[in-house]
Write an enzyme that holds these catalytic residues in place. Sequence first.
Site, PDB file in Angstrom:
ATOM      1  N   ASN A 173      -9.852  -4.857   3.397  1.00  0.00           N
ATOM      2  CA  ASN A 173      -8.849  -5.565   2.560  1.00  0.00           C
ATOM      3  C   ASN A 173      -8.570  -4.829   1.257  1.00  0.00           C
ATOM      4  O   ASN A 173      -9.482  -4.577   0.475  1.00  0.00           O
ATOM      5  CB  ASN A 173      -9.358  -6.960   2.201  1.00  0.00           C
ATOM      6  N   GLY A 199      -8.311 -19.393  14.547  1.00  0.00           N
ATOM      7  CA  GLY A 199      -8.945 -18.127  14.957  1.00  0.00           C
ATOM      8  C   GLY A 199      -9.443 -17.286  13.787  1.00  0.00           C
ATOM      9  O   GLY A 199      -9.657 -16.083  13.933  1.00  0.00           O
ATOM     10  N   ALA A 220       4.311   1.395   7.736  1.00  0.00           N
ATOM     11  CA  ALA A 220       5.221   0.277   8.034  1.00  0.00           C
ATOM     12  C   ALA A 220       4.623  -0.658   9.072  1.00  0.00           C
ATOM     13  O   ALA A 220       4.157  -0.221  10.126  1.00  0.00           O
ATOM     14  CB  ALA A 220       6.558   0.822   8.531  1.00  0.00           C
ATOM     15  N   ILE A 256      11.841   1.790  11.633  1.00  0.00           N
ATOM     16  CA  ILE A 256      11.040   2.775  12.382  1.00  0.00           C
ATOM     17  C   ILE A 256      11.341   2.716  13.882  1.00  0.00           C
ATOM     18  O   ILE A 256      11.036   3.655  14.607  1.00  0.00           O
ATOM     19  CB  ILE A 256       9.513   2.614  12.140  1.00  0.00           C
ATOM     20  N   TYR A 308      -1.612 -10.289  14.906  1.00  0.00           N
ATOM     21  CA  TYR A 308      -1.498  -9.135  14.002  1.00  0.00           C
ATOM     22  C   TYR A 308      -2.492  -8.046  14.407  1.00  0.00           C
ATOM     23  O   TYR A 308      -2.118  -6.888  14.630  1.00  0.00           O
ATOM     24  CB  TYR A 308      -1.746  -9.560  12.541  1.00  0.00           C
ATOM     25  N   ILE A 351       0.842  -1.205   0.000  1.00  0.00           N
ATOM     26  CA  ILE A 351       0.000   0.000   0.000  1.00  0.00           C
ATOM     27  C   ILE A 351       0.874   1.250   0.000  1.00  0.00           C
ATOM     28  O   ILE A 351       0.563   2.241  -0.668  1.00  0.00           O
ATOM     29  CB  ILE A 351      -0.982   0.008   1.191  1.00  0.00           C
ATOM     30  N   LYS A 386      -1.931  -4.221  15.928  1.00  0.00           N
ATOM     31  CA  LYS A 386      -2.423  -2.988  15.278  1.00  0.00           C
ATOM     32  C   LYS A 386      -3.326  -2.218  16.247  1.00  0.00           C
ATOM     33  O   LYS A 386      -3.274  -0.990  16.325  1.00  0.00           O
ATOM     34  CB  LYS A 386      -3.194  -3.332  13.995  1.00  0.00           C
ATOM     35  N   PRO A 431      -5.221 -22.917  -2.367  1.00  0.00           N
ATOM     36  CA  PRO A 431      -5.645 -23.317  -1.019  1.00  0.00           C
ATOM     37  C   PRO A 431      -6.761 -22.445  -0.477  1.00  0.00           C
ATOM     38  O   PRO A 431      -6.602 -21.233  -0.332  1.00  0.00           O
ATOM     39  CB  PRO A 431      -4.361 -23.154  -0.183  1.00  0.00           C
ATOM     40  N   ILE A 432      -7.902 -23.068  -0.178  1.00  0.00           N
ATOM     41  CA  ILE A 432      -9.024 -22.326   0.422  1.00  0.00           C
ATOM     42  C   ILE A 432      -9.116 -22.764   1.878  1.00  0.00           C
ATOM     43  O   ILE A 432      -9.353 -23.946   2.162  1.00  0.00           O
ATOM     44  CB  ILE A 432     -10.368 -22.696  -0.269  1.00  0.00           C
ATOM     45  N   THR A 449      -6.283  -0.898  10.382  1.00  0.00           N
ATOM     46  CA  THR A 449      -7.044  -1.941   9.693  1.00  0.00           C
ATOM     47  C   THR A 449      -8.411  -2.149  10.335  1.00  0.00           C
ATOM     48  O   THR A 449      -8.602  -1.857  11.522  1.00  0.00           O
ATOM     49  CB  THR A 449      -6.246  -3.263   9.757  1.00  0.00           C
ATOM     50  N   ASP A 450      -9.339  -2.719   9.546  1.00  0.00           N
ATOM     51  CA  ASP A 450     -10.649  -3.072  10.103  1.00  0.00           C
ATOM     52  C   ASP A 450     -10.565  -4.272  11.045  1.00  0.00           C
ATOM     53  O   ASP A 450     -11.489  -4.536  11.815  1.00  0.00           O
ATOM     54  CB  ASP A 450     -11.671  -3.333   8.982  1.00  0.00           C
ATOM     55  N   GLU A 451      -9.427  -5.001  10.994  1.00  0.00           N
ATOM     56  CA  GLU A 451      -9.331  -6.228  11.811  1.00  0.00           C
ATOM     57  C   GLU A 451      -9.341  -5.939  13.305  1.00  0.00           C
ATOM     58  O   GLU A 451      -9.588  -6.841  14.103  1.00  0.00           O
ATOM     59  CB  GLU A 451      -8.073  -7.014  11.447  1.00  0.00           C
ATOM     60  N   ARG A 479     -14.694 -10.899   3.224  1.00  0.00           N
ATOM     61  CA  ARG A 479     -13.873  -9.693   3.354  1.00  0.00           C
ATOM     62  C   ARG A 479     -14.521  -8.599   2.497  1.00  0.00           C
ATOM     63  O   ARG A 479     -15.230  -8.884   1.542  1.00  0.00           O
ATOM     64  CB  ARG A 479     -12.430  -9.949   2.869  1.00  0.00           C
TER      65      ARG A 479
END
Length: 373
Positions: free
Chosen positions: A196, A314, A89, A67, A167, A19, A171, A222-223, A141-143, A231
């Site tokens: 996403n 998870g 970053a 950073i 992760y 990004i 964030k 791979p699914i 992020t929306d996560e 998403r």
Amino acid sequence: MTEHHKPERLLVTGGAGFIGCNFIHYWLDQHPHDHVVALDALTYAGNLASLEDARSRDNFHLVHGDICDTELVERLLRDHRIDTLVHFAAESHVDRSIHGPDAFIETNIVGTHSLLKAAKQVWLDDPGTATADHRFHHVSTDEVYGSLEPGDPAFAETTPYAPNSPYSASKAASDHLVRAYHHTYGLNVVTSNCSNNYGPYQFPEKLIPLVIINILHGKPLPIYGDGMNIRDWLYVDDHARGIELCIQQGQVGETYNIGGNEERTNIDIVRTLCTLLDARFQADASLAARFPDAPPANGQASDSLITYVKDRPGHDRRYAIDATKTEQTLGYQPVETFERGMEKTLDWYLANEPWWQAILSGEYTQWLEKHYA
Ligand code: NAD
Ligand code: DAU
């Protein structure tokens, strides 16, 4: 009331990542006279080849650094008289965070705090450089909001944080630190939480580039689990556009959701890519010569490669962004449709094989180790 900020000298962290590099291309295109410095540690996910065009310009500088190095960040803010820091970053891949969370804590939490300390020192504390005309834009992020069930309302800025992976927890922690530096010290911060992204220059561990490249090589797709996780997909330039609005018009101390309004199941994404690639092979015979192992080169459908595998531990079921606040207060609207965005992305990967082949073959990593150890 929105507060207008006119950036002219930007420090972009993570500018060699997916990004970050798209944001730099977008920014230099829209603001060709601005001074842009990218700070990037060039981890496995950073790629100098993604910044090739920018690197030929006099008003763009790439600094190879971490950073977490607060002194370096302070020096860059001073020497380049930076008025706007845009912070991309991060360690960004959920699967990697499950297998090795430490790097996520270090970069995403400690690294963000290092940037905040440097910004406070230079923009608030040092009499020679202190200025009210500064902006720290934090890209999140929306996560951080956790997982939705079907039928739940989409994430709004007021949705309580409930991160589920190392992760997203890292964030979330960084978001809280950014908020605290505004409330406690008065640093001019704005945070955006985005869904996403997809588009050019995305590292081929993420779903969309992974599927495109695996089809071209005739490898399984791979699914995870039942493929019904959802998403909300956004073309990367629309994210850049949203961040631009937040920087220019966002109110300090506020957070803004950015999304595409394009909820799709994973299996739907994969089938869409299979259909698009089958059509490309049918229309262009040279593709079969370039990629002889791809199913459509052998009269088969790409979806024959779909393989259901063990689920991600998870695994969040659904993400969806409610961007009403960003739309109503900043005038944000994505301009790319999902269909056109997917076609553009696919065509970019077909036209830029050397970019991803260098990553897959390890050639880029070897070059990096030799020149940037
Ligand atoms: P990416 O993994 O492609 O790029 C990350 C970049 O950061 C790389 O260039 C890497 O070298 C650099 N980096 C890592 N550690 C560093 C350090 N310690 N010091 C300096 N540079 C370092 O990530 P991305 O997908 O481009 O994501 C960018 C940001 O956007 C992240 O903060 C991520 O959380 C956020 N985000 C991503 C998405 C998405 O869909 N990819 C969506 C919403 C938000
Ligand atoms: O929502 C924003 C987030 O989107 C960002 O914060 C992250 O940095 C970014 O990596 C992305 O996270 P996801 O986990 O959603 O992206 P990923 O491409 O890894 O996976 C997308 C979906 O596809 C997810 O439900 C897992 C699934 N998946 C992924 C891979 C790599 C598969 O089914 N198979 C795969 O091989």
